[in-house]
Design a protein around this motif. Sequence first.
Motif: not given
Length: 122
Positions: A25-33, A46-51
Amino acid sequence: MSDFDAVIERYLAVWNETDPAARRAAIAGLFADDVHYVDPVAAVHGHAGLDGLIGAVHQQFPGLVFSAGGPVDAHHDQARFTWHLGRPGEEPLVIGFDVAERDTSGRIARVYGFIDKAPSGM
């Protein structure tokens, strides 16, 4: 505190978040898709890669936390900042600096990481 100081505080908080759902959730709010993150040992998109990358760091360095290593230097939509990874109150195990770039919506779109100090074999 500048606008980018607050962004980098949130950035470090994302890296410290150990709860996977809260971190996503924090990644989605701070980082571009389509965020692009690259450092000497990883390159993800992407979000999944960063997570996944952050989760792997938590597995490699359990119990350690990221903290600011000094002031944020920012202009326009980019910032550079030093970070530490270690136990609070102790000498950091890892020291690095990142350059983060925001997109037109204010979300982090690119991160270029550099490592200044790391344990051998990292």
